[in-house]
Design a protein around this motif. Sequence first.
Motif, mmCIF file in Angstrom:
data_model
loop_
_atom_site.group_PDB
_atom_site.id
_atom_site.type_symbol
_atom_site.label_atom_id
_atom_site.label_comp_id
_atom_site.label_asym_id
_atom_site.label_seq_id
_atom_site.Cartn_x
_atom_site.Cartn_y
_atom_site.Cartn_z
ATOM 1 N N GLY A 89 0.723 -0.946 0.205
ATOM 2 C CA GLY A 89 0.002 -0.287 -0.033
ATOM 3 C C GLY A 89 0.741 1.185 0.052
ATOM 4 O O GLY A 89 1.989 1.122 0.117
ATOM 5 N N SER A 90 0.261 2.297 -0.353
ATOM 6 C CA SER A 90 0.922 3.682 -0.202
ATOM 7 C C SER A 90 0.208 4.584 0.860
ATOM 8 O O SER A 90 -0.901 4.333 1.284
ATOM 9 N N GLY A 91 1.015 5.355 1.468
ATOM 10 C CA GLY A 91 0.456 6.360 2.353
ATOM 11 C C GLY A 91 1.222 7.559 2.648
ATOM 12 O O GLY A 91 2.038 7.776 1.730
ATOM 13 N N ASP A 92 0.998 8.483 3.423
ATOM 14 C CA ASP A 92 1.598 9.607 3.668
ATOM 15 C C ASP A 92 2.072 9.716 5.000
ATOM 16 O O ASP A 92 1.092 9.615 6.049
ATOM 17 N N ARG A 93 3.253 9.956 5.431
ATOM 18 C CA ARG A 93 3.730 9.920 6.752
ATOM 19 C C ARG A 93 3.219 11.153 7.463
ATOM 20 O O ARG A 93 3.409 11.439 8.952
ATOM 21 N N ALA A 94 2.540 12.338 6.744
ATOM 22 C CA ALA A 94 1.968 13.312 7.555
ATOM 23 C C ALA A 94 0.773 13.250 8.083
ATOM 24 O O ALA A 94 0.603 13.901 9.302
ATOM 25 N N TYR A 95 0.617 11.889 7.834
ATOM 26 C CA TYR A 95 -0.837 11.637 8.833
ATOM 27 C C TYR A 95 -0.138 10.835 10.073
ATOM 28 O O TYR A 95 0.789 9.831 9.945
ATOM 29 N N ASP A 96 -0.998 10.757 11.075
ATOM 30 C CA ASP A 96 -0.486 9.930 12.170
ATOM 31 C C ASP A 96 -0.388 8.351 11.860
ATOM 32 O O ASP A 96 0.529 7.405 12.441
ATOM 33 N N GLN A 97 -1.423 7.717 11.135
ATOM 34 C CA GLN A 97 -1.652 6.484 10.605
ATOM 35 C C GLN A 97 -0.936 6.217 9.535
ATOM 36 O O GLN A 97 -1.804 6.436 8.538
ATOM 37 N N PHE A 98 0.249 5.708 9.403
ATOM 38 C CA PHE A 98 0.959 5.490 7.984
ATOM 39 C C PHE A 98 0.660 4.067 7.432
ATOM 40 O O PHE A 98 0.871 3.157 8.043
ATOM 41 N N CYS A 99 -0.087 4.061 6.423
ATOM 42 C CA CYS A 99 -0.173 2.604 5.524
ATOM 43 C C CYS A 99 -0.811 1.732 6.505
ATOM 44 O O CYS A 99 -0.617 0.659 6.397
ATOM 45 N N VAL A 100 -1.869 2.023 7.322
ATOM 46 C CA VAL A 100 -2.538 1.126 8.154
ATOM 47 C C VAL A 100 -3.496 0.213 7.216
ATOM 48 O O VAL A 100 -3.774 -0.949 7.558
ATOM 49 N N ALA A 101 -3.688 0.520 6.024
ATOM 50 C CA ALA A 101 -4.565 -0.189 5.286
ATOM 51 C C ALA A 101 -3.719 -1.449 4.989
ATOM 52 O O ALA A 101 -4.478 -2.711 4.829
ATOM 53 N N VAL A 102 -2.472 -1.431 4.948
ATOM 54 C CA VAL A 102 -1.700 -2.789 4.624
ATOM 55 C C VAL A 102 -2.057 -3.692 5.871
ATOM 56 O O VAL A 102 -2.257 -4.975 5.807
ATOM 57 N N ASP A 103 -1.939 -3.282 6.985
ATOM 58 C CA ASP A 103 -2.270 -3.867 8.301
ATOM 59 C C ASP A 103 -3.665 -4.467 8.242
ATOM 60 O O ASP A 103 -3.801 -5.753 8.599
ATOM 61 N N ILE A 104 -4.551 -3.705 7.869
ATOM 62 C CA ILE A 104 -5.994 -3.965 7.933
ATOM 63 C C ILE A 104 -6.252 -5.218 6.838
ATOM 64 O O ILE A 104 -7.041 -6.291 7.314
ATOM 65 N N LEU A 105 -5.903 -5.234 5.690
ATOM 66 C CA LEU A 105 -5.882 -6.078 4.672
ATOM 67 C C LEU A 105 -5.177 -7.416 5.282
ATOM 68 O O LEU A 105 -5.607 -8.300 4.912
ATOM 69 N N SER A 106 -3.969 -7.132 5.658
ATOM 70 C CA SER A 106 -3.234 -8.212 5.990
ATOM 71 C C SER A 106 -4.082 -9.272 7.392
ATOM 72 O O SER A 106 -3.794 -10.406 7.162
ATOM 73 N N ASP A 107 -4.566 -8.464 8.242
ATOM 74 C CA ASP A 107 -5.359 -9.171 9.206
ATOM 75 C C ASP A 107 -6.480 -10.088 8.561
ATOM 76 O O ASP A 107 -6.777 -11.091 9.091
ATOM 77 N N LYS A 108 -7.324 -9.333 7.675
ATOM 78 C CA LYS A 108 -8.196 -9.895 7.028
ATOM 79 C C LYS A 108 -7.850 -11.261 6.412
ATOM 80 O O LYS A 108 -8.525 -12.326 6.338
#
Length: 149
Positions: A89-108
């Motif tokens: 996944g892609s993300g932006d470190r300007a946000y507190d939660q960086f690339c959390v979608a990767v973790d969400i999809l991995s868990d699923k």
Amino acid sequence: MAKVILVFASMTGNTEEIAELVGKGVSDAGMELVVRELPAGEPKELEDYDGIILGSYTYGDGELADEFLDFFDEMNELNLSGKLGAVFGSGDRAYDQFCVAVDILSDKLVEQGAELPLEGLKIELAPEDEEVCIAFGRSFAEKVKSVHA
């Protein structure tokens, strides 16, 4: 021959670029690859493949891409036992939660029975080093080949 499906969502084109590079790695390793950009594709289709790669950008304060929401919910019906999975996944470190979608999809994927032989690939914005993404795809393809030879 083992088959791999790559399903991704992209808003700005960054995740699409990563998907193309990861896909190149899979293809370079000699694997059959099917690519679906959401909303195309059905979650049930994942059960037909030996390897599953999911890719999403992280939106806002750590949310999964809107395009992935229905697909994600429908994944609850899947049995992915015996499948290998990988997530990027892609993300932006300007946000507190960086690339959390990767973790969400991995868990699923794990919840549905898949094994993840690689750590999720998290890219800030667009890939600067294309080889990292290509190597991720190639490495995943080699894992799938070794299990489903």
